[in-house]
Scaffold this motif. Sequence first.
Motif, PDB file in Angstrom:
ATOM      1  N   TYR A 252      41.243  55.533  75.375  1.00  0.00           N
ATOM      2  CA  TYR A 252      42.326  56.009  76.374  1.00  0.00           C
ATOM      3  C   TYR A 252      41.943  55.193  77.518  1.00  0.00           C
ATOM      4  O   TYR A 252      40.697  54.953  78.112  1.00  0.00           O
ATOM      5  CB  TYR A 252      42.316  57.559  76.937  1.00  0.00           C
TER       6      TYR A 252
ATOM      7  N   VAL B  48      46.763  59.075  81.767  1.00  0.00           N
ATOM      8  CA  VAL B  48      46.553  58.317  80.824  1.00  0.00           C
ATOM      9  C   VAL B  48      47.581  57.024  80.902  1.00  0.00           C
ATOM     10  O   VAL B  48      48.680  57.146  80.787  1.00  0.00           O
ATOM     11  CB  VAL B  48      46.573  58.944  79.481  1.00  0.00           C
TER      12      VAL B  48
ATOM     13  N   ILE C 218      45.693  63.751  75.918  1.00  0.00           N
ATOM     14  CA  ILE C 218      46.366  62.840  76.733  1.00  0.00           C
ATOM     15  C   ILE C 218      46.996  63.986  77.705  1.00  0.00           C
ATOM     16  O   ILE C 218      47.003  63.771  78.871  1.00  0.00           O
ATOM     17  CB  ILE C 218      47.243  62.077  76.154  1.00  0.00           C
TER      18      ILE C 218
ATOM     19  N   TYR D  38      46.983  54.747  75.124  1.00  0.00           N
ATOM     20  CA  TYR D  38      46.346  55.059  74.082  1.00  0.00           C
ATOM     21  C   TYR D  38      46.129  53.832  73.257  1.00  0.00           C
ATOM     22  O   TYR D  38      47.099  53.545  72.769  1.00  0.00           O
ATOM     23  CB  TYR D  38      46.838  56.258  73.203  1.00  0.00           C
TER      24      TYR D  38
ATOM     25  N   ILE E 268      44.930  64.479  69.842  1.00  0.00           N
ATOM     26  CA  ILE E 268      45.176  63.203  70.704  1.00  0.00           C
ATOM     27  C   ILE E 268      46.269  63.560  71.769  1.00  0.00           C
ATOM     28  O   ILE E 268      45.995  63.228  72.900  1.00  0.00           O
ATOM     29  CB  ILE E 268      45.718  61.945  69.945  1.00  0.00           C
TER      30      ILE E 268
ATOM     31  N   VAL F 244      37.838  58.343  72.544  1.00  0.00           N
ATOM     32  CA  VAL F 244      38.814  59.170  72.060  1.00  0.00           C
ATOM     33  C   VAL F 244      37.564  59.957  70.864  1.00  0.00           C
ATOM     34  O   VAL F 244      37.055  59.333  70.460  1.00  0.00           O
ATOM     35  CB  VAL F 244      39.919  58.681  71.004  1.00  0.00           C
TER      36      VAL F 244
END
Length: 130
Positions: A120, A111, A100, A114, A96, A87
Amino acid sequence: MDTIGYLNLILRLAIWFLLTANLSVANIIIGVAVAFLLPGSPKSRAALKDWLRALGKIIVAIPQAYIEAFEIILRPHNEEEVTLERVPPRRTPGLIFLDIFLITFTPKTIVLKYREDGWYEVHHVRRRKT
């Protein structure tokens, strides 16, 4: 409200309209109310350049998604792989979410998770190398 605040508001409204699929006046009023009532994160501020970079990646991801869809249709992709992707630093929850979304938007990647430690877990579909 600063520029980042407006971008967060627009992101929240876009998510609301995607979830409800309703553009009636009542739903727009409810969506605006929900967008303003959701708590923000005053501790971490995203830089405007991070938001602009993410929006640029969205513009690039749309044709990439079509290209990947045709590749999967025309040539089978039989190999699967799960990798870890870092990330980027100083990511707000909105950024975020956009990361994703971008990874999952293209047909060959999704994904899976997380992780709170800054990674990820990404599932890739690839062509088997002969």
